[in-house]
Design an enzyme around this catalytic site. Structure first.
Site, PDB file in Angstrom:
ATOM      1  N   ASN A 168      13.293  24.449  -4.613  1.00  0.00           N
ATOM      2  CA  ASN A 168      12.044  24.745  -5.305  1.00  0.00           C
ATOM      3  C   ASN A 168      12.372  25.399  -6.645  1.00  0.00           C
ATOM      4  O   ASN A 168      12.525  26.619  -6.743  1.00  0.00           O
ATOM      5  CB  ASN A 168      11.165  25.649  -4.441  1.00  0.00           C
ATOM      6  CG  ASN A 168      10.593  24.907  -3.253  1.00  0.00           C
ATOM      7  OD1 ASN A 168       9.649  24.138  -3.381  1.00  0.00           O
ATOM      8  ND2 ASN A 168      11.189  25.129  -2.083  1.00  0.00           N
ATOM      9  N   GLU A 169      12.487  24.561  -7.648  1.00  0.00           N
ATOM     10  CA  GLU A 169      12.914  24.989  -8.966  1.00  0.00           C
ATOM     11  C   GLU A 169      11.805  25.776  -9.677  1.00  0.00           C
ATOM     12  O   GLU A 169      10.664  25.820  -9.206  1.00  0.00           O
ATOM     13  CB  GLU A 169      13.306  23.769  -9.799  1.00  0.00           C
ATOM     14  CG  GLU A 169      14.407  22.912  -9.182  1.00  0.00           C
ATOM     15  CD  GLU A 169      15.782  23.557  -9.268  1.00  0.00           C
ATOM     16  OE1 GLU A 169      15.871  24.794  -9.435  1.00  0.00           O
ATOM     17  OE2 GLU A 169      16.784  22.829  -9.182  1.00  0.00           O
ATOM     18  N   PRO A 170      12.135  26.425 -10.813  1.00  0.00           N
ATOM     19  CA  PRO A 170      11.107  27.123 -11.581  1.00  0.00           C
ATOM     20  C   PRO A 170       9.888  26.225 -11.824  1.00  0.00           C
ATOM     21  O   PRO A 170      10.021  25.059 -12.178  1.00  0.00           O
ATOM     22  CB  PRO A 170      11.829  27.465 -12.890  1.00  0.00           C
ATOM     23  CG  PRO A 170      13.257  27.618 -12.476  1.00  0.00           C
ATOM     24  CD  PRO A 170      13.474  26.588 -11.412  1.00  0.00           C
TER      25      PRO A 170
END
Length: 650
Positions: A168-170
């Site tokens: 879950n990236e930025p």
């Protein structure tokens, strides 16, 4: 699906604590792994007693390996039964075949599933081998499978250096579910070592969403190593935000961070505890606080006044230590005594320098190495691994062409050499992306690193006779992922101790090496040193020996000097020795680093956050340490290397 958690408002930072989520700090990663494994065991046994399955969410990466090893031990030695366990892994690269070296399917089999009795039908891992048009349906089915299992009882997590949980990236939100996601640049750089080059790292992955993660009834996030410390502080002390998805764990009623002391080092309660609680002002704490205050106020230590302490929550320190002047003089004199010039270093001693990779010696302690040579010490540099995985294929091709073109000059059978070169060139051409090299190519890459190391030693005034290439077994996988440290590794180090009988040894004490090799070398040296000290000085190896910095009368134990490498330097308050370096000293060190041509200009594994070359990191680190000491009021010098000295490795 109704969430299994009740969202809570994160606790605001307060004078009592800056942490907004529970954090447990462990002295060693092994202690962290055992506690996490015990939590898993408790859940499995409770669910089994009730006749229900235990549903686990599982991560990959280096941090959970210790947990898996402990669970395997519980299964083999204590009969822990996994037959009632259902697992859901968090993520997988896309595209990725299940049997690929970098596949999380393969990782889980090799590190866990092949060693316990979880029924095959109970194992769920997102697929990375489906066509793009099938991924959305697969993600939705993965969510439904979790629901059919009753939801996740316990979810283990790691944390990326960008703060991601899962992938879950930025920009991720608590509403996100299992989905296909484009990987962030930092994540791909971090993964580059597993794929041998960043260009081979997939650009996408399938991951549980933040919302899926928050549905778990219990969450344990695990982090180890100093390189994780900055992001752990952000995740724990900053308000929930989309840039650091781990901050969303603050919204969960039953989420806990498990961190080792290195990963906790940037937390307020560890770094500046006087800002959040009362402190027992021993000498170490007082020294750290005064150095911090000097930086805060931008004043030299001996120029601090009582108002500076009162305005920065340190009035109790002044009261405890009998006044500002005495306190500041004590800290200043302590630091001044730790500045040691060449004449104060070991002279005509047997010195053994351990270098995890074939360039760590000159990168990390090139100034010290030259000073030891100047002092006529008997110096041996032991290169613990061959460093072959960090050599580009193009370097192999260049050296092969040199061998082929000079075979006549060397009086060799040019035809036979040409055939051999042609065969190895063909192997390189046929190699698939991120595939392990052939044995011949690995040997050539190791030799490239070895010859560079010898050339660098010659800059320092040493030669090939001063080098030992240990080629430790744990490293010989042909991959970035290494085998565990074994008795064979420890025995190689122990044999070197017995042969050389060093009075001083230098060891890489920087545990932030993102690939883990420094940490593993440290463990092998530590275990060998315990045995060696017991052999040569059994009376000095009993209770009370730890922590001594000067040998007792008749003590034969070697003094250990811990240096740090390309990733960071010792903190000013922790260092025992500061070695000043002139500009000429630093230039010589940089010249030696230059000799590692395969790591010059563009290193294969430079780390995710630092675009500088290794010589630039060394230069900047050494000059910044000198500038820090100067700002504290100590004598000004051009550059400084820092060391910690011990008799028993901490």
């Amino acid at each position: 699906m109704t969430p299994a958690y009740t969202p809570r408002r994160p606790a605001p930072a307060s004078r009592q604590s800056a942490e907004r989520v529970p954090v447990l700090i462990f002295d060693e990663p092994s202690e962290l792994a055992r506690q996490a494994a015990r939590q898993v065991r408790t859940l499995i046994e409770a669910r089994s007693a009730a006749g229900d399955p235990a549903v686990l969410g599982l991560p990959t990466g280096s941090t959970p390996i210790g947990v898996y090893q402990e669970l395997i031990r519980m299964h083999r030695e204590e009969g822990l039964d996994f037959s009632n366990v259902v697992t859901f892994n968090i993520d997988e690269y896309v595209p990725m075949q299940p049997d690929s070296l970098q596949s999380y399917h393969r990782f889980m089999r090799e590190n866990f599933f092949d060693h316990v009795n979880i029924p095959e039908g109970n194992v769920h891992i997102p697929r990375g081998d489906l066509p793009p048009e099938a991924m959305e349906q697969h993600a939705a089915e993965y969510e439904r499978a979790i629901q059919r299992a009753g939801g996740l009882d316990l979810l283990l997590l790691g944390i990326g250096r960008s703060g991601h949980i899962g992938f879950n990236e930025p920009g991720s939100t608590p509403e996100d579910r299992t989905r296909l996601i484009v990987l962030d640049e930092i994540t791909r750089k971090d993964a580059a070592s597993d794929f041998f080059e960043e260009k081979y790292v997939p650009r996408e992955a399938i991951t549980m969403g933040v919302g899926t993660i928050l549905d778990a009834r219990e969450i344990i996030l695990m982090a180890t190593g100093e390189h994780k410390a900055p992001i752990v502080r952000q995740a724990v002390e900053e308000a929930p935000n989309a840039q650091v998805s781990a901050t969303y764990l603050q919204m969960h009623q039953n989420a806990t961070f498990y961190v080792d002391r290195a990963a906790a080092s940037e937390l307020t309660r560890e770094k500046t505890p006087w800002l959040v609680r009362r402190v027992d002002w021993d000498d170490a704490a007082a020294k750290r606080a005064v150095i911090w205050l000097s930086r805060q106020t931008e004043k030299a230590i001996l120029r601090l006044d009582e108002g500076d302490f009162h305005r920065n929550h340190l009035h109790d320190l002044v009261h405890a230590r009998g006044g500002v002047d005495e306190l500041c003089r004590m800290v200043f004199e302590d630091l001044r005594r730790r500045v040691v010039y060449t004449k104060g270093l070991p002279r005509k001693k047997k010195v053994l320098v351990f270098s995890p990779h074939p360039d760590d010696d000159v990168i990390s302690m090139g100034g010290m190495l030259h000073a030891l040579v100047q002092n006529k010490n008997e110096v041996t540099v032991a290169y613990m691994t061959n460093g072959s995985v960090a050599v580009f294929d193009q370097d192999v091709r260049r050296h092969l062409r040199f061998v082929d073109m000079t075979s006549g000059v060397m009086g060799s059978d040019s035809g036979a050499i040409a055939d051999k070169v042609k065969g190895i060139m063909a192997d390189l051409e046929a190699k698939a992306p991120a595939e392990v090299d052939t044995a011949a190519v690995q040997e050539i890459k190791a030799t490239i690193r070895y010859t560079e190391a010898i050339t660098a030693l010659e800059v320092m005034g040493l030669g090939a006779e001063n080098a030992r290439f240990m080629d430790m077994p744990f490293y010989r996988t042909g991959r970035v992922k290494k085998d565990p440290i074994s008795e064979a590794d420890v025995e190689i180090v122990l044999d070197l101790f017995r042969e050389l009988e060093p009075t001083h040894i230098y060891v890489a004490g920087d545990l932030s090496d993102p690939h883990g090799t420094h940490r593993m070398c440290y463990v092998a040296i530590e275990q060998a040193l315990i045995q060696y000290n017991a052999e040569i000085a059994p009376e000095a190896s009993g209770p009370g020996a730890a922590g001594e910095t000067a040998p007792r009368k008749g003590d034969l134990r070697p003094l250990v000097w811990l240096y740090r490498g390309a990733w960071q330097e010792w903190e000013i308050d922790r260092a025992d020795v500061f070695l000043p370096m002139s500009r000429a000293d630093l230039d010589l060190k940089i010249e030696a680093i230059y000799k590692h041509e395969s790591q010059k200009d563009r290193a294969l594994f430079p780390g995710a956050y630092d675009e500088r070359e290794f010589w630039e990191r060394a230069r900047d680190r050494n000059t910044s340490t000198a500038a820090e000491l100067d700002a504290l009021g100590l004598p000004e010098c051009y550059a400084v290397e820092a060391f910690v000295t011990v008799h028993e490795m901490p």
